[in-house]
Design an enzyme around this catalytic site. Structure first.
Site, PDB file in Angstrom:
ATOM      1  N   ASP A  13      -1.127  -2.425   3.965  1.00  0.00           N
ATOM      2  CA  ASP A  13      -1.031  -3.698   3.235  1.00  0.00           C
ATOM      3  C   ASP A  13      -1.169  -3.497   1.727  1.00  0.00           C
ATOM      4  O   ASP A  13      -1.855  -2.585   1.269  1.00  0.00           O
ATOM      5  CB  ASP A  13      -2.135  -4.648   3.742  1.00  0.00           C
ATOM      6  CG  ASP A  13      -1.878  -6.099   3.346  1.00  0.00           C
ATOM      7  OD1 ASP A  13      -0.722  -6.433   3.016  1.00  0.00           O
ATOM      8  OD2 ASP A  13      -2.838  -6.886   3.371  1.00  0.00           O
ATOM      9  N   GLY A  14      -0.505  -4.363   0.964  1.00  0.00           N
ATOM     10  CA  GLY A  14      -0.670  -4.370  -0.488  1.00  0.00           C
ATOM     11  C   GLY A  14       0.570  -3.965  -1.275  1.00  0.00           C
ATOM     12  O   GLY A  14       0.503  -3.827  -2.499  1.00  0.00           O
ATOM     13  N   GLY A  16       3.261  -5.705  -2.001  1.00  0.00           N
ATOM     14  CA  GLY A  16       3.696  -6.765  -2.913  1.00  0.00           C
ATOM     15  C   GLY A  16       2.821  -6.812  -4.155  1.00  0.00           C
ATOM     16  O   GLY A  16       3.322  -6.913  -5.281  1.00  0.00           O
ATOM     17  N   TRP A  18       0.971  -4.434  -5.361  1.00  0.00           N
ATOM     18  CA  TRP A  18       1.163  -3.187  -6.113  1.00  0.00           C
ATOM     19  C   TRP A  18       2.378  -3.343  -7.047  1.00  0.00           C
ATOM     20  O   TRP A  18       2.322  -2.955  -8.216  1.00  0.00           O
ATOM     21  CB  TRP A  18       1.375  -2.033  -5.132  1.00  0.00           C
ATOM     22  CG  TRP A  18       1.519  -0.685  -5.749  1.00  0.00           C
ATOM     23  CD1 TRP A  18       0.531   0.202  -6.028  1.00  0.00           C
ATOM     24  CD2 TRP A  18       2.762  -0.044  -6.136  1.00  0.00           C
ATOM     25  NE1 TRP A  18       1.058   1.348  -6.571  1.00  0.00           N
ATOM     26  CE2 TRP A  18       2.425   1.227  -6.648  1.00  0.00           C
ATOM     27  CE3 TRP A  18       4.107  -0.407  -6.091  1.00  0.00           C
ATOM     28  CZ2 TRP A  18       3.382   2.134  -7.101  1.00  0.00           C
ATOM     29  CZ3 TRP A  18       5.065   0.483  -6.558  1.00  0.00           C
ATOM     30  CH2 TRP A  18       4.684   1.732  -7.065  1.00  0.00           C
ATOM     31  N   HIS A  30       7.652  -2.147  -1.462  1.00  0.00           N
ATOM     32  CA  HIS A  30       7.957  -1.711  -0.088  1.00  0.00           C
ATOM     33  C   HIS A  30       8.563  -0.309  -0.094  1.00  0.00           C
ATOM     34  O   HIS A  30       8.280   0.501   0.783  1.00  0.00           O
ATOM     35  CB  HIS A  30       8.907  -2.702   0.596  1.00  0.00           C
ATOM     36  CG  HIS A  30       8.287  -4.058   0.821  1.00  0.00           C
ATOM     37  ND1 HIS A  30       7.000  -4.211   1.282  1.00  0.00           N
ATOM     38  CD2 HIS A  30       8.778  -5.318   0.636  1.00  0.00           C
ATOM     39  CE1 HIS A  30       6.729  -5.509   1.386  1.00  0.00           C
ATOM     40  NE2 HIS A  30       7.788  -6.196   0.978  1.00  0.00           N
ATOM     41  N   SER A  59       5.001 -10.040  13.868  1.00  0.00           N
ATOM     42  CA  SER A  59       5.779 -11.188  14.390  1.00  0.00           C
ATOM     43  C   SER A  59       5.754 -12.330  13.389  1.00  0.00           C
ATOM     44  O   SER A  59       6.660 -13.160  13.372  1.00  0.00           O
ATOM     45  CB  SER A  59       5.231 -11.714  15.719  1.00  0.00           C
ATOM     46  OG  SER A  59       4.238 -10.939  16.265  1.00  0.00           O
ATOM     47  N   LEU A 124       2.371  15.060  17.520  1.00  0.00           N
ATOM     48  CA  LEU A 124       1.799  13.792  17.036  1.00  0.00           C
ATOM     49  C   LEU A 124       2.555  12.633  17.677  1.00  0.00           C
ATOM     50  O   LEU A 124       3.790  12.637  17.724  1.00  0.00           O
ATOM     51  CB  LEU A 124       1.955  13.698  15.506  1.00  0.00           C
ATOM     52  CG  LEU A 124       1.535  12.372  14.861  1.00  0.00           C
ATOM     53  CD1 LEU A 124       0.019  12.181  14.920  1.00  0.00           C
ATOM     54  CD2 LEU A 124       1.994  12.300  13.402  1.00  0.00           C
ATOM     55  N   ARG A 181      -7.437  -0.541   7.038  1.00  0.00           N
ATOM     56  CA  ARG A 181      -6.559  -1.479   6.330  1.00  0.00           C
ATOM     57  C   ARG A 181      -6.704  -1.254   4.831  1.00  0.00           C
ATOM     58  O   ARG A 181      -7.825  -1.175   4.319  1.00  0.00           O
ATOM     59  CB  ARG A 181      -6.894  -2.937   6.669  1.00  0.00           C
ATOM     60  CG  ARG A 181      -5.950  -3.922   5.959  1.00  0.00           C
ATOM     61  CD  ARG A 181      -6.069  -5.336   6.467  1.00  0.00           C
ATOM     62  NE  ARG A 181      -5.008  -6.172   5.897  1.00  0.00           N
ATOM     63  CZ  ARG A 181      -4.483  -7.242   6.473  1.00  0.00           C
ATOM     64  NH1 ARG A 181      -4.904  -7.616   7.648  1.00  0.00           N
ATOM     65  NH2 ARG A 181      -3.511  -7.925   5.879  1.00  0.00           N
ATOM     66  N   ARG A 187      -9.194  -8.419   7.486  1.00  0.00           N
ATOM     67  CA  ARG A 187      -8.784  -9.134   8.700  1.00  0.00           C
ATOM     68  C   ARG A 187      -7.798  -8.260   9.461  1.00  0.00           C
ATOM     69  O   ARG A 187      -7.251  -7.291   8.922  1.00  0.00           O
ATOM     70  CB  ARG A 187      -8.158 -10.491   8.367  1.00  0.00           C
ATOM     71  CG  ARG A 187      -6.978 -10.423   7.420  1.00  0.00           C
ATOM     72  CD  ARG A 187      -6.320 -11.803   7.213  1.00  0.00           C
ATOM     73  NE  ARG A 187      -5.349 -11.738   6.141  1.00  0.00           N
ATOM     74  CZ  ARG A 187      -5.602 -12.061   4.871  1.00  0.00           C
ATOM     75  NH1 ARG A 187      -6.795 -12.471   4.513  1.00  0.00           N
ATOM     76  NH2 ARG A 187      -4.657 -11.957   3.945  1.00  0.00           N
ATOM     77  N   SER A 189      -4.988  -9.550  11.172  1.00  0.00           N
ATOM     78  CA  SER A 189      -3.621 -10.085  11.125  1.00  0.00           C
ATOM     79  C   SER A 189      -2.835  -9.791  12.410  1.00  0.00           C
ATOM     80  O   SER A 189      -1.690  -9.316  12.356  1.00  0.00           O
ATOM     81  CB  SER A 189      -2.873  -9.546   9.892  1.00  0.00           C
ATOM     82  OG  SER A 189      -3.565  -9.879   8.714  1.00  0.00           O
TER      83      SER A 189
HETATM   84  C1  IPE Z   1      -0.092  -7.458   8.061  1.00  0.00           C
HETATM   85  O1  IPE Z   1       0.001  -7.700   6.697  1.00  0.00           O
HETATM   86  C2  IPE Z   1       1.216  -6.968   8.592  1.00  0.00           C
HETATM   87  C3  IPE Z   1       1.642  -5.651   8.134  1.00  0.00           C
HETATM   88  C4  IPE Z   1       0.959  -4.825   7.376  1.00  0.00           C
HETATM   89  C5  IPE Z   1       2.937  -5.249   8.615  1.00  0.00           C
HETATM   90  P1  IPE Z   1       0.304  -9.152   6.116  1.00  0.00           P
HETATM   91  O2  IPE Z   1       0.319  -8.996   4.646  1.00  0.00           O
HETATM   92  O3  IPE Z   1       1.524  -9.717   6.750  1.00  0.00           O
HETATM   93  O4  IPE Z   1      -0.951  -9.983   6.612  1.00  0.00           O
HETATM   94  P2  IPE Z   1      -1.600 -11.310   6.035  1.00  0.00           P
HETATM   95  O5  IPE Z   1      -0.511 -12.329   5.957  1.00  0.00           O
HETATM   96  O6  IPE Z   1      -2.164 -10.982   4.681  1.00  0.00           O
HETATM   97  O7  IPE Z   1      -2.681 -11.643   7.005  1.00  0.00           O
HETATM   98  C1  IPE Z   2       2.507  -4.827   3.451  1.00  0.00           C
HETATM   99  O1  IPE Z   2       2.513  -5.262   2.125  1.00  0.00           O
HETATM  100  C2  IPE Z   2       3.890  -4.639   4.003  1.00  0.00           C
HETATM  101  C3  IPE Z   2       4.298  -5.643   4.990  1.00  0.00           C
HETATM  102  C4  IPE Z   2       3.583  -6.630   5.437  1.00  0.00           C
HETATM  103  C5  IPE Z   2       5.642  -5.518   5.517  1.00  0.00           C
HETATM  104  P1  IPE Z   2       2.670  -6.803   1.752  1.00  0.00           P
HETATM  105  O2  IPE Z   2       4.114  -7.102   1.610  1.00  0.00           O
HETATM  106  O3  IPE Z   2       1.938  -7.658   2.716  1.00  0.00           O
HETATM  107  O4  IPE Z   2       1.972  -6.822   0.340  1.00  0.00           O
HETATM  108  P2  IPE Z   2       0.954  -7.903  -0.223  1.00  0.00           P
HETATM  109  O5  IPE Z   2      -0.105  -8.095   0.816  1.00  0.00           O
HETATM  110  O6  IPE Z   2       1.729  -9.156  -0.449  1.00  0.00           O
HETATM  111  O7  IPE Z   2       0.422  -7.309  -1.478  1.00  0.00           O
HETATM  112 MG    MG Z   3       0.052  -8.354   2.828  1.00  0.00          MG
END
Ligand code: IPE
Ligand code: IPE
Ligand code: MG
Length: 241
Positions: A13-14, A16, A18, A30, A59, A124, A181, A187, A189
């Protein structure tokens, strides 16, 4: 004695945030996230990890803007196409977990070829969670148990935890030891809801595109300091058995 991490599961996660911190569009994050994923797949065997499950697309991620979804699907396709030969050569067995129904035919074909081409590998086990939701997985597993003509329901027997575990997408891997995470969110998710029953959880503040072997080592170090009890009591040295 501390248990090793046999199965590591990561909520990547993160991406966006970043990208936003660099004044760039989310897709830039991404793309960098895919590089972190590649680094991680290469690093984990050095830590004795045999199963790696990565949350790539949930999902619920279908609720994102259409352009972002398009870019994420393209990146997944590109990753599999570009890296499949190398993964196969490095002994990585790829499995895609999540709901297959309703996926685009080109994505389905790619998923199936990745699984087939790596089916003989044992170094793996790489599970990529795509179109994955923990609740959805449990519902599908229950339906499988109910519909199985040689299963407990057909035979009028009671359904056990083992029946459900065996019908989950993750049947080929043991339950995760460690859930990690990135991005500072605390969380799950909807990730591996059944399987995390006794997993240790580690939440790191780093954004996924920055994740490297040092962060991995840090997470494993935190894990080794945890006291896993599985509902029992701590063994006290010298105590009578
Ligand atoms: C969880 O991240 C899903 C993935 C990492 C693929 P999200 O960014 O979608 O989760 P929320 O919306 O912050 O809970
Ligand atoms: C995780 O990064 C990638 C996916 C959920 C596909 P995000 O796209 O959720 O990035 P943030 O959480 O918005 O920073
Ligand atoms: Mg996210």
């Amino acid at each position: 004695m501390t248990q090793p991490v046999n199965h590591l599961a990561i909520i990547m996660d993160g991406n966006g945030r970043w990208a936003a911190a660099r004044g760039m569009p989310r897709t830039y994050g991404h793309k960098a996230g895919v590089e972190a994923l590649r680094r991680t797949v290469k690093s984990v065997p050095k830590f004795g990890i045999k199963h790696l499950t990565l949350y790539a697309f949930s999902s619920e991620n279908w609720s994102r803007p259409a352009d972002e979804i398009k870019d994420l699907l393209s990146l997944l396709k590109l990753y599999i196409r570009r890296d499949l030969a190398e993964l196969a050569a490095n002994g990585v067995r790829v499995r895609i977990i999540g709901r297959r129904e309703g996926l685009r035919p080109d994505i389905l074909a790619l998923i199936e070829s990745a699984e087939e081409k790596t089916a003989h590998n044992t170094e793996l086990n790489l599970n990529i969670a795509f179109n994955y939701g923990g609740r959805d997985e449990i519902v599908r597993a229950m339906q499988t148990v109910i519909d199985d003509p040689s299963g407990p329901v057909a035979k009028g027997e009671r359904v056990t935890e083992q029946h459900i575990s065996a019908a989950l997408d993750t049947v080929a891997s043991p339950d995760p030891d460690l859930i990690l995470r990135t991005s500072g969110e605390v969380r799950l998710s909807n990730f591996l809801l059944w399987q995390v029953a006794y997993a240790e959880m580690v939440f790191l503040d780093c954004m996924w595109p920055d994740f490297d072997e040092h962060h991995l080592a840090e997470a494993i170090e935190i894990f080794t300091r945890r006291d896993r009890r599985f509902g029992g009591v701590e063994a006290v040295k010298g105590a009578a058995q």
